[in-house]
Design a protein around this motif. Structure first.
Motif, PDB file in Angstrom:
ATOM      1  N   GLN A 468       0.828  -1.222   0.000  1.00  0.00           N
ATOM      2  CA  GLN A 468       0.000   0.000   0.000  1.00  0.00           C
ATOM      3  C   GLN A 468       0.856   1.265   0.000  1.00  0.00           C
ATOM      4  O   GLN A 468       0.368   2.345   0.314  1.00  0.00           O
ATOM      5  N   LYS A 469       2.122   1.126  -0.334  1.00  0.00           N
ATOM      6  CA  LYS A 469       3.038   2.265  -0.301  1.00  0.00           C
ATOM      7  C   LYS A 469       2.856   3.085  -1.567  1.00  0.00           C
ATOM      8  O   LYS A 469       3.548   2.910  -2.559  1.00  0.00           O
ATOM      9  N   LYS A 470       1.869   3.984  -1.489  1.00  0.00           N
ATOM     10  CA  LYS A 470       1.485   4.798  -2.641  1.00  0.00           C
ATOM     11  C   LYS A 470       1.429   6.265  -2.230  1.00  0.00           C
ATOM     12  O   LYS A 470       1.125   6.596  -1.091  1.00  0.00           O
ATOM     13  N   LEU A 471       1.722   7.123  -3.208  1.00  0.00           N
ATOM     14  CA  LEU A 471       1.593   8.558  -2.967  1.00  0.00           C
ATOM     15  C   LEU A 471       1.154   9.225  -4.264  1.00  0.00           C
ATOM     16  O   LEU A 471       1.805   9.072  -5.302  1.00  0.00           O
ATOM     17  N   HIS A 472       0.033   9.978  -4.188  1.00  0.00           N
ATOM     18  CA  HIS A 472      -0.468  10.728  -5.340  1.00  0.00           C
ATOM     19  C   HIS A 472      -0.352  12.218  -5.024  1.00  0.00           C
ATOM     20  O   HIS A 472      -0.913  12.700  -4.036  1.00  0.00           O
ATOM     21  N   ILE A 473       0.413  12.944  -5.868  1.00  0.00           N
ATOM     22  CA  ILE A 473       0.624  14.375  -5.660  1.00  0.00           C
ATOM     23  C   ILE A 473      -0.191  15.139  -6.697  1.00  0.00           C
ATOM     24  O   ILE A 473      -0.138  14.851  -7.890  1.00  0.00           O
ATOM     25  N   THR A 474      -0.951  16.121  -6.213  1.00  0.00           N
ATOM     26  CA  THR A 474      -1.728  16.996  -7.094  1.00  0.00           C
ATOM     27  C   THR A 474      -1.254  18.429  -6.901  1.00  0.00           C
ATOM     28  O   THR A 474      -1.137  18.905  -5.770  1.00  0.00           O
ATOM     29  N   ALA A 475      -0.965  19.116  -7.996  1.00  0.00           N
ATOM     30  CA  ALA A 475      -0.579  20.533  -7.956  1.00  0.00           C
ATOM     31  C   ALA A 475      -1.601  21.305  -8.771  1.00  0.00           C
ATOM     32  O   ALA A 475      -1.805  21.026  -9.958  1.00  0.00           O
TER      33      ALA A 475
END
Length: 557
Positions: A468-475
């Motif tokens: 589950q090692k996930k990262l979603h970045i939104t700019a």
């Protein structure tokens, strides 16, 4: 050491609780005593304030008796009916309790008087004319006696009584000594129930002449003018001035013998004699106990308010002491954990470096592969130490605003890509995705922004389960603001801890922190964002993940 501190904290807390209990008991006791004091004071006032009501109520009478009566003497006996009428009109207007006035136009002669009068030897006080005045006196009955009239309504008893008193005074007069004003006033005045009779007071020289006339027949046969007024008084016309309307519910004038047949236990009563010509009457005071109780509470409540204010101050002081003790206890715990974890953070790479160094030192020869391995270990552990020290130093500098904010143009896509590459090299199983909306570049400090991205990325990896090692970045650019969102699929943050995670040295107790955490990561992020004039917030659901939102000012060339 921690247990000793906890013991001291618990001891101090017990002392504060004991202090609050004691001041609460004192506060309750003070309220009880203050109420009893208020009750006793109002009960005493009920007794003592009657004199003030009496004084204010009979003030017009005192003015009449002490001042107005003596104005008669200013005329020296030469009042006629017209002047007397004007004088009496002012009395009837200004003193409503005067119901009727009788004016005796009188002569003092040195011969025996044949008409109405009083004789002592050849000294005579006799009446020429008598007039009566009052609201109820008919206009045709103003003159009730005259020397040339046979019809009259005269009742000379009051005139004779005061005349005899005056003659007795003259007979006993010591002509070698001037009588005092009080002595003259008392002998020229006769006070009876609801009546005052008054002769005008002649000069001392004239009194000495009167003295000679009593004992000697003077050759000149002198005749002197003398005026007498008889004032009938009505006690019901006295205006009662209740100076304590909140204490005395009802005040009325009653006969001195008045005693109610039925006395209720729900009432408080009192009385005080009017005195003087009204001595057969009294002021009667009556109030219900419920009415008096209102006055007690009006007296008690300001005292209670002061006591409550003082009690509130003491409780506030106790609360502030408790809060400071609590803060100090938490700070001690945080610092204790910080020192412990920091020691652990330093100890691990130092131990690895020492082991690698000993291995290198003890080995007679090293293969190229071993040299590369040990070199890599030493380099990585040195980087860990250096990174930890740099974070501590940067945190202190930012907190104290000891560094300058650089302003460089940053391509947001390239910046995120480089962050992903670095963390993918360190953690190949880290799943990174990103989205960009509304802008490509903006002005910011690349070092501080990089530290912010790195800390949030490390946390997303560290606090996520395997797979589950996930990262979603939104700019996104929204109304001149750069809004960055970092959404992971980690273990989440309990709602009770949301307000604490940005505090320095604070660590959430979970299995991911068992191996050591300094508690600076998110506090460092908050300081970075604040330093860049931005805001940071978080939304989280346990076992589903967290989303950190960062809002920075949008600056572009």
């Amino acid at each position: 050491m921690a247990s000793e501190k906890d013991s001291g904290y618990r001891k101090n807390f017990s002392l504060i609780v004991t202090f609050i209990v004691l001041i609460s008991l004192v506060f309750v006791l003070s309220l009880f005593l203050a109420f009893n004091f208020s009750k006793k004071n109002i009960e005493n006032d009920f007794v003592s304030a009657k004199a003030n009501v009496l004084e204010e109520s009979i003030k017009p009478y005192n003015d009449f008796f002490l001042n107005k009566l003596q104005e008669i003497s200013f005329y020296n006996g030469y009042l006629d009916s017209a002047t007397a009428t004007r004088f009496v009109d002012t009395i009837l207007r200004d003193y409503p309790f005067v119901s009727k006035v009788t004016f005796y136009d009188t002569e003092v002669k040195n011969i025996k008087y044949e008409g109405y009068g009083v004789n002592a030897g050849d000294f005579t006080i006799g009446m020429k004319n008598v007039y009566q005045f009052g609201h109820d006196v008919p206009k045709d009955s103003i003159k009730i006696f005259g020397e040339d009239e046979t019809r009259h309504l005269l009742k000379p008893g009051d005139f004779n009584t005061l005349s005899l008193k005056l003659i007795t005074f003259i007979q006993k007069l010591d002509t070698t000594k001037v009588p005092s004003p009080e002595e003259l006033f008392s002998n020229f005045t006769n006070v009876q129930t609801n009546r005052i009779d008054y002769f005008n007071i002649p000069s001392f020289e004239l009194l000495k002449t009167y003295k000679r006339m009593v004992t000697t027949k003077l050759a000149s046969n002198p005749v002197y003018q003398l005026d007498m007024f008889s004032f009938e008084l009505d006690q019901t016309k006295i205006k009662i001035k209740n100076t304590r309307p909140l204490l005395y519910q009802d005040v009325r004038i009653e006969p001195i013998s008045y005693d109610p047949l039925v006395t209720s236990s729900d009432n408080i009563t009192g009385e005080i004699t009017l005195g003087g010509p009204f001595s057969d009457y009294k002021l009667y005071f009556i109030s219900s106990k419920s009415f008096v109780k209102k006055e007690i509470f009006s007296y008690f409540l300001p005292i209670a308010a002061v006591l409550f204010l003082f009690y509130g101050v003491l409780v506030l002081v106790a609360f502030l002491i408790y809060r400071n003790l609590n803060v100090n206890h938490k700070m001690f715990k945080l610092q204790y954990d910080f020192v412990t974890n920091l020691t652990h953070e330093f100890k691990t790479p130092v131990s690895v470096i020492k082991i690698a160094g000993n291995n290198i030192k003890s080995a007679t020869s090293l293969t190229q592969r071993e040299q590369q391995l040990y070199g890599k270990i030493l380099d990585e552990e040195a980087d860990k130490l250096n990174g930890l020290m740099n974070k501590l130093l940067a945190f202190t500098q930012i907190e104290n605003k000891a560094i300058t904010l650089n302003r460089d143009e940053i391509n947001i896509e390239d910046f995120i890509e480089s962050t992903i590459e670095v963390h993918k090299l360190k953690h190949p199983d880290f799943d990174f995705t990103y989205e960009i909306y509304g802008f490509k570049t903006f002005i910011a400090d690349p070092v501080l922004l990089g530290s912010l991205f790195d800390n949030l990325a490390e946390n997303a990896y560290k606090y996520s389960n395997e797979g589950q090692k996930k990262l979603h970045i939104t700019a996104r650019l929204i109304k001149d603001k750069v809004v960055l969102r970092f959404k992971d699929a980690g273990i989440g943050i309990p709602s009770s801890e949301i307000n604490n995670i940005f505090k320095k040295f604070y660590r959430i107790q979970n299995r991911y922190n068992q191996n050591g955490s300094v508690g600076l990561g998110l506090a460092f992020c908050k300081e970075l964002v604040n330093f860049m004039n931005g805001e940071i917030s978080v939304r989280s659901t346990v076992n589903k993940g967290s989303e950190f939102k960062i809002v920075l000012p949008y600056i572009n060339n």
